[in-house]
Design an enzyme around this catalytic site. Structure first.
Site, PDB file in Angstrom:
ATOM      1  N   CYS A   1      11.244 -14.694   1.230  1.00 20.08           N
ATOM      2  CA  CYS A   1      12.598 -14.232   0.899  1.00 20.08           C
ATOM      3  C   CYS A   1      13.013 -13.431   2.104  1.00 20.08           C
ATOM      4  O   CYS A   1      12.242 -12.584   2.591  1.00 20.08           O
ATOM      5  CB  CYS A   1      12.593 -13.356  -0.353  1.00 20.08           C
ATOM      6  N   THR A   2      14.217 -13.680   2.612  1.00 23.03           N
ATOM      7  CA  THR A   2      14.594 -13.046   3.878  1.00 23.03           C
ATOM      8  C   THR A   2      14.808 -11.536   3.740  1.00 23.03           C
ATOM      9  O   THR A   2      14.914 -10.838   4.747  1.00 23.03           O
ATOM     10  CB  THR A   2      15.845 -13.724   4.466  1.00 23.03           C
ATOM     11  N   HIS A   3      14.886 -11.040   2.514  1.00 16.86           N
ATOM     12  CA  HIS A   3      14.963  -9.591   2.328  1.00 16.86           C
ATOM     13  C   HIS A   3      13.611  -8.894   2.560  1.00 16.86           C
ATOM     14  O   HIS A   3      13.574  -7.707   2.860  1.00 16.86           O
ATOM     15  CB  HIS A   3      15.382  -9.254   0.889  1.00 16.86           C
TER      16      HIS A   3
ATOM     17  N   CYS B   1      18.547 -17.894   3.635  1.00 18.36           N
ATOM     18  CA  CYS B   1      18.219 -17.472   2.272  1.00 18.36           C
ATOM     19  C   CYS B   1      17.291 -18.526   1.682  1.00 18.36           C
ATOM     20  O   CYS B   1      17.647 -19.712   1.647  1.00 18.36           O
ATOM     21  CB  CYS B   1      19.510 -17.380   1.469  1.00 18.36           C
ATOM     22  N   ASN B   2      16.124 -18.098   1.254  1.00 22.23           N
ATOM     23  CA  ASN B   2      15.160 -19.058   0.701  1.00 22.23           C
ATOM     24  C   ASN B   2      15.639 -19.639  -0.616  1.00 22.23           C
ATOM     25  O   ASN B   2      15.427 -20.818  -0.898  1.00 22.23           O
ATOM     26  CB  ASN B   2      13.813 -18.366   0.465  1.00 22.23           C
TER      27      ASN B   2
ATOM     28  N   TYR C   1      20.732 -13.677  -5.821  1.00 26.61           N
ATOM     29  CA  TYR C   1      20.676 -15.107  -6.163  1.00 26.61           C
ATOM     30  C   TYR C   1      19.401 -15.432  -6.958  1.00 26.61           C
ATOM     31  O   TYR C   1      19.386 -16.370  -7.752  1.00 26.61           O
ATOM     32  CB  TYR C   1      20.664 -15.957  -4.883  1.00 26.61           C
ATOM     33  N   GLY C   2      18.347 -14.671  -6.682  1.00 23.83           N
ATOM     34  CA  GLY C   2      17.020 -14.991  -7.222  1.00 23.83           C
ATOM     35  C   GLY C   2      16.947 -15.264  -8.717  1.00 23.83           C
ATOM     36  O   GLY C   2      16.321 -16.226  -9.149  1.00 23.83           O
TER      37      GLY C   2
ATOM     38  N   GLU D   1      18.648  -4.021  -1.183  1.00 22.59           N
ATOM     39  CA  GLU D   1      20.112  -3.929  -1.207  1.00 22.59           C
ATOM     40  C   GLU D   1      20.585  -2.488  -1.429  1.00 22.59           C
ATOM     41  O   GLU D   1      21.694  -2.133  -1.052  1.00 22.59           O
ATOM     42  CB  GLU D   1      20.701  -4.855  -2.284  1.00 22.59           C
TER      43      GLU D   1
ATOM     44  N   ASP E   1      23.549 -15.579   3.580  1.00 23.21           N
ATOM     45  CA  ASP E   1      22.515 -15.130   2.638  1.00 23.21           C
ATOM     46  C   ASP E   1      23.265 -14.498   1.463  1.00 23.21           C
ATOM     47  O   ASP E   1      24.478 -14.279   1.541  1.00 23.21           O
ATOM     48  CB  ASP E   1      21.606 -14.089   3.322  1.00 23.21           C
ATOM     49  N   SER E   2      22.519 -14.162   0.415  1.00 23.70           N
ATOM     50  CA  SER E   2      23.145 -13.469  -0.709  1.00 23.70           C
ATOM     51  C   SER E   2      23.577 -12.051  -0.328  1.00 23.70           C
ATOM     52  O   SER E   2      24.373 -11.448  -1.027  1.00 23.70           O
ATOM     53  CB  SER E   2      22.171 -13.389  -1.880  1.00 23.70           C
TER      54      SER E   2
HETATM   55  N1  DGL Z   1      17.379 -13.293   0.616  1.00 24.06           N
HETATM   56  C1  DGL Z   1      17.377 -14.323  -0.342  1.00 24.06           C
HETATM   57  C2  DGL Z   1      16.177 -15.210  -0.255  1.00 24.06           C
HETATM   58  O1  DGL Z   1      15.688 -15.386   0.847  1.00 24.06           O
HETATM   59  C3  DGL Z   1      17.890 -14.090  -1.723  1.00 24.06           C
HETATM   60  C4  DGL Z   1      17.643 -12.849  -2.428  1.00 24.06           C
HETATM   61  C5  DGL Z   1      18.419 -12.751  -3.717  1.00 24.06           C
HETATM   62  O2  DGL Z   1      19.633 -12.686  -3.656  1.00 24.06           O
HETATM   63  O3  DGL Z   1      17.795 -12.740  -4.785  1.00 24.06           O
HETATM   64  O4  DGL Z   1      15.725 -15.766  -1.208  1.00 24.06           O
END
Ligand code: DGL
Length: 271
Positions: A185-187, A74-75, A42-43, A153, A10-11
């Site tokens: 989003c996995t966060h 990570c989506n 990453y978003g 984060e 993931d990011s």
């Molecule tokens: N956790 C990630 C996702 O599922 C990315 C979050 C990010 O880095 O913006 O999209």
């Protein structure tokens, strides 16, 4: 091959929601997790750039860590690169979008559903396509939630500030009267309490973590890749491309005691 670890990335900390589900469901499997905290989030990045990162990390997991399967936890990276990774990688690659969508369409009662994700994920249209394919009759509200990942984060999951941001970003989901919301989003599962406070307890929150873990289990069985019982007890490895001290500190708070140590990784080409 069966004794090799599972690879996951993931990011940053978000994929730990998926790691938790995999550790719980498949405690005899070994896990190598890479959190690309040196390049998160990453978003907001262009999908082409995320695609490069996803290829680089997948290759690292396969070549350096010898994993038998890669889980893109990570989506944003799944939206950007899953098909290519599946095509190019010598080992099976799983993403989180389809498992999440399956859980979403089976949970809704009023057939008005929502999905929230990063700007990159929502803009890619990956969820819109996947939901339409799974059930073309459901009405989907998709919302980007810029800023959510940064709060997680920083370890700030239920502050007044994140609540205010959630009120603003989730207002259209309320207006659309969704009864089920997919945390795309996995966060975001780390913000579940805040999201639920904003939307009300009657809105069901769905995360892709458990569904993805079940998919890993089925695939391992199907391909005869499950780790044999005689193999030594697994020791998960957690690796970060950013601040490893913070990765261990916040990571152990979010994931649990399995994240007792974190290792560092540096990329050849920094961005
Ligand atoms: N956790 C990630 C996702 O599922 C990315 C979050 C990010 O880095 O913006 O999209």
């Amino acid at each position: 091959m069966r004794e090799r670890p599972l690879g996951m990335f993931d990011s940053g900390f978000g994929g730990l929601t998926v790691a938790r589900a995999v550790l719980d469901l498949l405690p005899h499997e070994e896990l190598v997790y890479i959190g690309d905290t040196g390049r998160y989030p990453y978003g907001p990045r262009r999908l082409a750039e995320v695609r490069v990162f996803a290829h680089q990390i997948t290759a690292t997991l396969v070549e350096r860590f010898g994993v038998k399967l890669v889980i893109v936890a990570c989506n944003t990276a799944s939206a950007a690169a899953l098909e290519e990774l599946q095509r190019d990688s010598p080992v099976p690659v799983l993403g989180v979008i389809e498992p999440g969508v399956r859980a979403l369409v089976s949970a809704t009662r009023n057939r008005r559903v929502g999905v929230i994700g990063t700007v990159g994920t929502i803009r890619s249209g990956a969820y819109q396509r996947a939901v339409h394919e799974a059930d073309s009759e459901v009405a989907l509200t998709s919302l980007a939630c810029p800023g959510f990942v940064e709060f997680v984060e920083r370890g700030e999951t239920d502050s007044d500030q994140v609540h205010v941001l959630a009120e603003r970003l989730l207002a259209p989901a309320r207006t659309a009267a969704v009864d089920t919301l997919l945390l795309g989003c996995t966060h975001y599962p780390y913000l579940a309490r805040t999201i639920s406070d904003v939307l009300g307890r009657e809105v069901v929150l769905v995360s892709s973590a458990d569904e993805t873990a079940f998919e890993v289990m089925h695939l391992l069985d199907e391909l005869d890749l499950a780790r044999p019982a005689y193999a030594p007890p697994p020791r998960p490895r957690f690796i970060s491309s950013g601040d490893v001290v913070w990765f261990r500190e916040l990571g152990s708070r979010l994931l649990g005691p399995e994240l007792a140590t974190a290792e560092s990784i540096a990329w050849d080409v920094e961005r």
